[in-house]
Motif scaffolding. Structure first.
Motif, PDB file in Angstrom:
ATOM      1  N   GLY A  13      80.200 -65.077 154.659  1.00 42.60           N
ATOM      2  CA  GLY A  13      80.946 -66.176 154.061  1.00 42.60           C
ATOM      3  C   GLY A  13      82.317 -65.751 153.574  1.00 42.60           C
ATOM      4  O   GLY A  13      82.790 -66.199 152.532  1.00 42.60           O
ATOM      5  N   ILE A  14      82.962 -64.860 154.340  1.00 43.77           N
ATOM      6  CA  ILE A  14      84.293 -64.365 153.974  1.00 43.77           C
ATOM      7  C   ILE A  14      85.253 -64.620 155.131  1.00 43.77           C
ATOM      8  O   ILE A  14      84.838 -64.978 156.233  1.00 43.77           O
ATOM      9  N   THR A  15      86.539 -64.415 154.890  1.00 38.69           N
ATOM     10  CA  THR A  15      87.528 -64.613 155.949  1.00 38.69           C
ATOM     11  C   THR A  15      87.460 -63.469 156.955  1.00 38.69           C
ATOM     12  O   THR A  15      86.941 -62.386 156.652  1.00 38.69           O
ATOM     13  N   ASP A  45      72.166 -75.754 150.997  1.00 37.62           N
ATOM     14  CA  ASP A  45      72.983 -75.093 151.996  1.00 37.62           C
ATOM     15  C   ASP A  45      73.513 -76.086 153.014  1.00 37.62           C
ATOM     16  O   ASP A  45      74.696 -76.054 153.391  1.00 37.62           O
ATOM     17  N   GLU A  46      72.657 -76.999 153.470  1.00 34.95           N
ATOM     18  CA  GLU A  46      73.084 -77.998 154.446  1.00 34.95           C
ATOM     19  C   GLU A  46      74.112 -78.943 153.852  1.00 34.95           C
ATOM     20  O   GLU A  46      75.020 -79.405 154.571  1.00 34.95           O
ATOM     21  N   ALA A  47      74.011 -79.265 152.575  1.00 37.16           N
ATOM     22  CA  ALA A  47      74.978 -80.155 151.923  1.00 37.16           C
ATOM     23  C   ALA A  47      76.344 -79.486 151.785  1.00 37.16           C
ATOM     24  O   ALA A  47      77.375 -80.149 151.735  1.00 37.16           O
ATOM     25  N   GLY A  48      76.333 -78.154 151.700  1.00 32.68           N
ATOM     26  CA  GLY A  48      77.585 -77.405 151.525  1.00 32.68           C
ATOM     27  C   GLY A  48      78.367 -77.336 152.783  1.00 32.68           C
ATOM     28  O   GLY A  48      79.545 -77.190 152.850  1.00 32.68           O
TER      29      GLY A  48
END
Length: 141
Positions: A61-63, A138-141
């Motif tokens: 979850g990083i660039t 997680d799915e909502a995010g």
């Protein structure tokens, strides 16, 4: 216990931070050379047959830039190898070195034990509910 969105979010973030810190502390106390962040990246690199920096970024979850700098440090420390992709010279394929595999194996035992300790208070039914709830968040995010 409050169930409004703000309270739930605060509780979720707090639980995540405490769990992260507990695993990080267990690794440190065992004198394992890996931080939890490095462990997670090595784990992500080890599993696919041809891992690229983009996969590291997505898994953490990083660039891509942050993943590239992290992989550069892991390469410098002898934990991963970088090689040009045969099919796409613009891409770099990552592999875990033997030293990285040794560190990863030692850390895995510590991480597994600490995770088991953290989730021990939950019944199997509570774990199932938690897993479903986290999937929905997680799915909502």
């Amino acid at each position: 216990m409050a169930t409004d969105a703000s309270s739930l979010f605060t509780a979720l973030v707090s639980a995540e931070l405490r769990a992260w810190n507990a695993v990080e502390s267990a690794l440190c106390e065992a004198n394992n050379p890996l931080s939890l962040g490095r462990f997670l990246v090595l784990h992500a690199v080890r599993d696919p047959p041809a891992c690229r920096i983009q996969e590291v970024a997505a898994s953490q979850g990083i660039t891509v830039g942050a993943a590239s700098r992290l992989v550069e440090r892991l390469d410098r420390d002898g934990l991963v190898n970088r090689a040009p992709c045969e099919h796409d010279r613009r891409a770099t394929i990552l592999t875990v070195t033997p030293l990285g595999m040794d560190n990863l194996a030692a850390a895995q035992t510590i991480v597994d034990a600490e995770q088991a300790r953290l989730f021990a208070p939950l019944s199997p039914d509570q774990r199932e509910h938690l897993a479903r709830a986290l999937t929905l968040i997680d799915e909502a995010g």
